[in-house]
Design a protein around this motif. Structure first.
Motif, mmCIF file in Angstrom:
data_model
loop_
_atom_site.group_PDB
_atom_site.id
_atom_site.type_symbol
_atom_site.label_atom_id
_atom_site.label_comp_id
_atom_site.label_asym_id
_atom_site.label_seq_id
_atom_site.Cartn_x
_atom_site.Cartn_y
_atom_site.Cartn_z
ATOM 1 N N ASP A 1 82.262 -59.770 -22.232
ATOM 2 C CA ASP A 1 82.320 -60.234 -23.615
ATOM 3 C C ASP A 1 82.516 -61.752 -23.643
ATOM 4 O OD1 ASP A 1 82.818 -58.964 -26.552
ATOM 5 O OD2 ASP A 1 83.999 -60.809 -26.308
ATOM 6 N N LYS A 2 81.959 -62.388 -24.656
ATOM 7 C CA LYS A 2 82.051 -63.851 -24.796
ATOM 8 C C LYS A 2 83.498 -64.339 -24.804
ATOM 9 C CE LYS A 2 80.134 -67.822 -26.958
ATOM 10 N NZ LYS A 2 80.269 -68.728 -25.833
ATOM 11 N N CYS A 3 84.425 -63.529 -25.300
ATOM 12 C CA CYS A 3 85.827 -63.967 -25.371
ATOM 13 C C CYS A 3 86.435 -64.201 -23.983
ATOM 14 C CB CYS A 3 86.672 -62.982 -26.170
ATOM 15 S SG CYS A 3 86.960 -61.388 -25.393
ATOM 16 N N PHE A 4 85.793 -63.692 -22.941
ATOM 17 C CA PHE A 4 86.297 -63.869 -21.582
ATOM 18 C C PHE A 4 85.516 -64.920 -20.792
ATOM 19 C CE2 PHE A 4 87.121 -59.183 -22.338
ATOM 20 C CZ PHE A 4 88.439 -59.364 -22.707
ATOM 21 N N GLU A 5 84.685 -65.683 -21.463
ATOM 22 C CA GLU A 5 83.818 -66.676 -20.808
ATOM 23 C C GLU A 5 84.604 -67.639 -19.918
ATOM 24 O OE1 GLU A 5 80.942 -70.400 -22.181
ATOM 25 O OE2 GLU A 5 81.858 -69.130 -23.712
ATOM 26 N N TYR A 6 85.665 -68.212 -20.443
ATOM 27 C CA TYR A 6 86.423 -69.200 -19.677
ATOM 28 C C TYR A 6 87.248 -68.538 -18.574
ATOM 29 C CZ TYR A 6 84.841 -72.233 -23.371
ATOM 30 O OH TYR A 6 84.046 -72.924 -24.261
ATOM 31 N N ALA A 7 87.687 -67.328 -18.774
ATOM 32 C CA ALA A 7 88.406 -66.598 -17.723
ATOM 33 C C ALA A 7 87.482 -66.330 -16.543
ATOM 34 C CB ALA A 7 88.961 -65.288 -18.274
ATOM 35 N N ARG A 8 86.260 -65.892 -16.819
ATOM 36 C CA ARG A 8 85.293 -65.645 -15.734
ATOM 37 C C ARG A 8 84.989 -66.939 -14.975
ATOM 38 N NH1 ARG A 8 82.872 -62.747 -19.894
ATOM 39 N NH2 ARG A 8 81.260 -64.341 -20.094
ATOM 40 N N GLU A 9 84.826 -68.026 -15.715
ATOM 41 C CA GLU A 9 84.542 -69.321 -15.094
ATOM 42 C C GLU A 9 85.703 -69.759 -14.195
ATOM 43 O OE1 GLU A 9 82.677 -73.233 -16.939
ATOM 44 O OE2 GLU A 9 84.750 -72.941 -17.627
ATOM 45 N N PHE A 10 86.924 -69.628 -14.692
ATOM 46 C CA PHE A 10 88.118 -70.001 -13.928
ATOM 47 C C PHE A 10 88.210 -69.154 -12.657
ATOM 48 C CE2 PHE A 10 92.618 -69.948 -12.832
ATOM 49 C CZ PHE A 10 93.029 -71.249 -13.068
ATOM 50 N N ALA A 11 88.021 -67.862 -12.777
ATOM 51 C CA ALA A 11 88.136 -66.955 -11.630
ATOM 52 C C ALA A 11 87.067 -67.225 -10.579
ATOM 53 C CB ALA A 11 88.063 -65.509 -12.102
ATOM 54 N N ALA A 12 85.907 -67.701 -10.990
ATOM 55 C CA ALA A 12 84.789 -67.926 -10.066
ATOM 56 C C ALA A 12 84.819 -69.285 -9.384
ATOM 57 C CB ALA A 12 83.468 -67.763 -10.815
ATOM 58 N N ALA A 13 85.618 -70.207 -9.871
ATOM 59 C CA ALA A 13 85.635 -71.572 -9.317
ATOM 60 C C ALA A 13 86.157 -71.576 -7.886
ATOM 61 C CB ALA A 13 86.502 -72.473 -10.190
ATOM 62 N N ASP A 14 85.566 -72.440 -7.067
ATOM 63 C CA ASP A 14 86.014 -72.611 -5.681
ATOM 64 C C ASP A 14 87.222 -73.542 -5.605
ATOM 65 O OD1 ASP A 14 83.853 -71.117 -4.412
ATOM 66 O OD2 ASP A 14 82.582 -72.773 -5.090
ATOM 67 N N THR A 15 87.214 -74.571 -6.431
ATOM 68 C CA THR A 15 88.283 -75.567 -6.511
ATOM 69 C C THR A 15 88.517 -75.860 -7.989
ATOM 70 O OG1 THR A 15 87.571 -76.566 -4.424
ATOM 71 C CG2 THR A 15 88.990 -77.908 -5.834
ATOM 72 N N ILE A 16 89.787 -76.036 -8.352
ATOM 73 C CA ILE A 16 90.120 -76.310 -9.750
ATOM 74 C C ILE A 16 90.959 -77.583 -9.816
ATOM 75 C CG2 ILE A 16 91.314 -75.455 -11.814
ATOM 76 C CD1 ILE A 16 90.770 -72.583 -10.631
#
Length: 182
Positions: free
Chosen positions: A62-77
């Protein structure tokens, strides 16, 4: 993928300057999320119910989880957050509320919470006008990321005492930049 979470709102932010130096040293491209441009809102009863329903249905796309998915997939933050009022900007807390999604950034197992984030390292970049006290900003982020999100290495990069009378701001920033070792 490098994810840059920018909680700086001032045009000539010293925190952003320090973070951009770090990003340059990390090399490569990065995705920037400028928090004041995302129009994120703190959770409400309605948003919590909606997200809970989506999670229960297994609809983590769902679109409401867009930023959560992006954060979880990042190699470095990289998180850039100035030290305001003995903490970080409210925008960052709102972002955290919006990404903290069971099934995306963490899950509950027999032993408790297990982090699901891919990142092996998170850099927390901060500047402060006076002495920096990590207890109400960095320590919170570090604990959250290591115990809840599964990010094993959280590093603090800071420049402090920038607004003390007589401070050589550029010298302090340059010294902080010089301490960044990748």
């Amino acid at each position: 993928m490098i994810l840059y979470i920018n909680a700086c709102v001032r045009k000539n932010s010293r925190t952003n300057e320090l973070a951009l130096d770090l990003l340059k040293k990390l090399g490569g491209e990065f995705t920037e999320r400028k928090l004041d441009a995302l129009n994120l809102k703190p959770h409400s009863c309605e948003s919590l119910i909606y997200e809970g329903e989506q999670i229960a249905q297994g609809n983590l796309n769902d679109k409401c989880f867009e930023y959560a998915r992006e954060f979880a997939a990042a190699d470095t933050i990289v998180i850039a957050a100035p030290f305001w009022d003995f903490s970080f900007p409210a925008l960052l807390k709102t972002y955290i509320e919006n990404i903290y999604t069971i099934g995306i950034v963490c899950k509950y197992g027999a032993q408790g919470v297990m982090g699901l984030c891919k990142a092996k390292k998170l850099y927390y970049v901060v500047t402060s006008g006076g002495n920096f006290d990590p207890r109400f900003s960095f320590d919170y982020i570090k604990e959250l990321c290591t115990t809840q999100f599964g990010i094993p290495n959280v590093e603090l990069i800071k420049a402090e005492n920038l607004d003390i009378d007589g401070a050589d701001v550029q010298k302090i920033l340059d010294e902080a930049k010089g301490k960044i070792i990748i």
